[in-house]
Enzyme design. Structure first.
Site, PDB file in Angstrom:
ATOM      1  N   TRP A 184       1.080  -1.182   0.098  1.00 41.27           N
ATOM      2  CA  TRP A 184      -0.002   0.136   0.052  1.00 41.27           C
ATOM      3  C   TRP A 184       1.122   1.212  -0.069  1.00 41.27           C
ATOM      4  CZ3 TRP A 184      -0.493   3.790   3.992  1.00 41.27           C
ATOM      5  CH2 TRP A 184      -1.426   4.753   3.391  1.00 41.27           C
ATOM      6  N   GLU A 225      -2.836  -2.724  -2.826  1.00 42.56           N
ATOM      7  CA  GLU A 225      -3.752  -1.936  -2.237  1.00 42.56           C
ATOM      8  C   GLU A 225      -4.187  -0.538  -2.794  1.00 42.56           C
ATOM      9  OE1 GLU A 225      -3.469  -1.640   2.020  1.00 42.56           O
ATOM     10  OE2 GLU A 225      -5.616  -1.179   2.100  1.00 42.56           O
ATOM     11  N   LYS A 227      -6.904   2.632  -3.103  1.00 45.19           N
ATOM     12  CA  LYS A 227      -7.448   3.674  -2.169  1.00 45.19           C
ATOM     13  C   LYS A 227      -7.945   4.985  -3.076  1.00 45.19           C
ATOM     14  CE  LYS A 227      -6.430   6.258   1.948  1.00 45.19           C
ATOM     15  NZ  LYS A 227      -5.507   5.863   3.436  1.00 45.19           N
ATOM     16  N   ASP A 258      -9.652  -2.830   0.390  1.00 52.57           N
ATOM     17  CA  ASP A 258      -9.951  -2.527   1.730  1.00 52.57           C
ATOM     18  C   ASP A 258     -11.344  -1.777   1.891  1.00 52.57           C
ATOM     19  OD1 ASP A 258      -9.987  -0.441   3.835  1.00 52.57           O
ATOM     20  OD2 ASP A 258      -7.968  -0.867   4.207  1.00 52.57           O
ATOM     21  N   HIS A 261     -11.895   2.196   1.408  1.00 56.16           N
ATOM     22  CA  HIS A 261     -10.829   2.575   0.427  1.00 56.16           C
ATOM     23  C   HIS A 261     -11.900   2.984  -0.861  1.00 56.16           C
ATOM     24  CE1 HIS A 261      -6.866   1.700   1.867  1.00 56.16           C
ATOM     25  NE2 HIS A 261      -7.535   2.240   2.783  1.00 56.16           N
ATOM     26  N   HIS A 285      -8.999  -6.021   3.425  1.00 55.80           N
ATOM     27  CA  HIS A 285      -8.499  -5.444   4.457  1.00 55.80           C
ATOM     28  C   HIS A 285     -10.021  -4.934   4.908  1.00 55.80           C
ATOM     29  CE1 HIS A 285      -4.148  -3.990   4.422  1.00 55.80           C
ATOM     30  NE2 HIS A 285      -4.484  -5.375   4.756  1.00 55.80           N
ATOM     31  N   ASP A 293     -12.378   7.030   5.708  1.00 58.63           N
ATOM     32  CA  ASP A 293     -11.638   5.927   5.981  1.00 58.63           C
ATOM     33  C   ASP A 293     -11.101   6.017   7.268  1.00 58.63           C
ATOM     34  OD1 ASP A 293     -10.091   3.422   5.465  1.00 58.63           O
ATOM     35  OD2 ASP A 293      -8.401   4.670   4.605  1.00 58.63           O
ATOM     36  N   ASP A 295     -11.177   3.777   9.733  1.00 55.85           N
ATOM     37  CA  ASP A 295     -10.701   2.745  10.315  1.00 55.85           C
ATOM     38  C   ASP A 295     -11.173   2.071  11.717  1.00 55.85           C
ATOM     39  OD1 ASP A 295      -8.888   1.373   8.194  1.00 55.85           O
ATOM     40  OD2 ASP A 295      -8.121   3.426   8.287  1.00 55.85           O
ATOM     41  N   ASP A 325      -8.039  -4.443   9.284  1.00 52.90           N
ATOM     42  CA  ASP A 325      -7.269  -3.340   8.981  1.00 52.90           C
ATOM     43  C   ASP A 325      -7.994  -2.335   9.844  1.00 52.90           C
ATOM     44  OD1 ASP A 325      -5.508  -1.445   8.704  1.00 52.90           O
ATOM     45  OD2 ASP A 325      -5.630  -1.132   6.536  1.00 52.90           O
TER      46      ASP A 325
END
Ligand code: RNT
Ligand code: ZN
Length: 417
Positions: A184, A225, A227, A258, A261, A285, A293, A295, A325
């Site tokens: 990433w 990855e 995004k 992800d 993302h 992810h 994003d 998380d 993640d």
């Protein structure tokens, strides 16, 4: 009624729908979940104890007791793992190296710096996944790494990534379990670029160089990855969805999806089936974006269940690798790991308890009434009794008993840090 009695009743009910709860539990227990080490210390790592997190990602919160050393992180991970059912892997970042106190420049991190992790994982029968760390470093200060206009900067990160593949292959061989290396890159522009093509071409050429050497897929597989944007990279992110999907498809790489993302109404559950038509394997992810994003800790929500259902309906457990993640520094970090990973396990179990053949048949027959009716009924079947039984079989705390364990650990260990 105790767990067993409740389970027996649930088994009976599920069997009326043609679902074998014993088989579902056995199946889910074997699906590996790659738990990210970085929830334990807010992505700090051990390269630089006072280093700032950069790359357009952010951990908020300052809950006391975070791990400050490899030993503390491992102890915390062990604690969380003892509360989570199922098969586990650990996902490491390069900055979690064990250099034994010696200062190692990022691009010089080498296989031997992961020997102690290999031993640790072997003892626990965990697989390991790996991530080059292309952020939180002076050489990434411009918000670019392998797409940087300056060749010196690109070369630095290319060297780090080539080294990372070697580390991963070494770990894979020593462990006897394939490592997935996730690439990433935070690369992006805050403001409107004049040459998106040029920037992405530089990124493509750097990836070509990183992947030039063939590595036995038995030991290491590469995944890239995508995004949509990061903080400070709002106008253009080089490794966009199209870039990474295109690169992975053309170069036979894995693609990392992800869940945070993409644009807010896009969902990864809808991307699994399409990408698997053109890629051999993908890595997830699993995170929880809240407005961006962010998380947040993964919870047992609709999208998580939809992802799990997509994996199990197609029997894709060998092709879809589940990685987590998320990072939250505002709550007990061991609780965060436990809640997030148990939620993923719950979603997999929920999916394994779905009579998917019946649903698919309704669909092919155009019987959408029955499809929707059954999907809704499934939500209120006695899932919790099967979940509790799964935890009991796996020897982890049933229901909220795990929280007591975390509180005890907080009192005895975390509060002394
Ligand atoms: C960042 C990416 C990336 C990181 C980890 C720490 O937006 O999701 O996967 O979260 O590598
Ligand atoms: Zn990610």
């Amino acid at each position: 009624m105790n767990t067993k009695e409740l389970y027996e009743a649930a088994r009976e009910i599920y069997s009326k729908y043609g679902v074998d709860t014993d088989a579902a539990i056995k199946k889910v227990a074997k699906i590996p979940i790659s738990i990210h080490c970085w929830q334990g210390d807010d992505i700090n790592g051990f390269e630089n104890p006072d280093g700032a997190l950069t790359g357009g990602i952010q951990v908020t919160g300052n809950y006391p007791g975070k791990a400050r050393s490899i030993d503390e992180l491992r102890a915390d991970f062990d604690k969380a793992a003892s509360l989570i059912p199922g098969t586990k892997r650990i996902s490491l970042h390069a900055i979690y190296l064990d250099a034994g106190g010696e200062k190692v420049s990022r691009e010089k991190i080498a296989p031997r710096h992961f020997d102690s992790w290999i031993d640790w994982a072997k003892e626990r029968n965990y697989g390991i996944d790996y991530n080059p760390t292309c952020f939180s470093h002076p050489m990434s200060a411009d918000g670019m790494t392998i797409s940087h206009p300056d060749k010196n900067v690109r070369d630095f990160w290319i060297e780090h990534c080539i080294g990372s593949r070697k580390i991963a292959a070494y770990i894979g061989e020593k462990l006897g379990k394939t490592v997935i290396t996730n690439f990433w890159m935070p690369d992006g522009y805050k403001d409107i670029p004049a040459d998106r093509y040029g920037a992405r071409l530089r990124m493509k050429e750097s990836y070509d160089e990183i992947f030039r050497e063939k590595i036995d897929e038995k030991f290491n597989k590469d995944s890239i990855e995508s995004k949509v944007f990061g903080i400070g990279a709002e106008s253009c992110t080089m490794g966009s969805g199209e870039f990474c999907l295109g690169y992975a498809a053309k170069n036979d790489k894995l693609l990392t999806l992800d869940t945070g993302h993409f644009h807010p109404t896009e969902v990864v559950s809808d991307k699994i089936s399409s990408t698997l038509l053109f890629l051999k394997e993908i890595l997830l992810h699993v995170s929880r974006p809240v407005r961006w994003d962010s998380d947040h800790v993964v919870i047992f929500d609709d999208e998580l269940r939809a992802i799990a259902c997509e994996i199990l309906r197609g029997d894709f457990t060998e092709r879809v690798h589940i990685g987590l993640d998320f990072f939250d520094g505002s709550i007990n970090r061991i609780a965060a790991w436990t809640i997030g990973t148990r939620s993923m396990q719950k979603a997999l179990l929920y999916a394994a308890l779905e009579p998917s053949d019946t649903l698919k048949k309704y669909e092919l027959d155009g019987n959408y009434t029955s499809r929707l009716a059954l999907m809704e009924e499934l939500k209120t079947l006695p899932f919790s009794a099967v979940w509790d039984m799964y935890c009991e079989i796996e020897n982890v705390p049933v229901r909220s008993a795990w929280l007591e364990e975390v509180k005890k650990y907080e009192k005895e260990v975390l509060s002394k840090r």
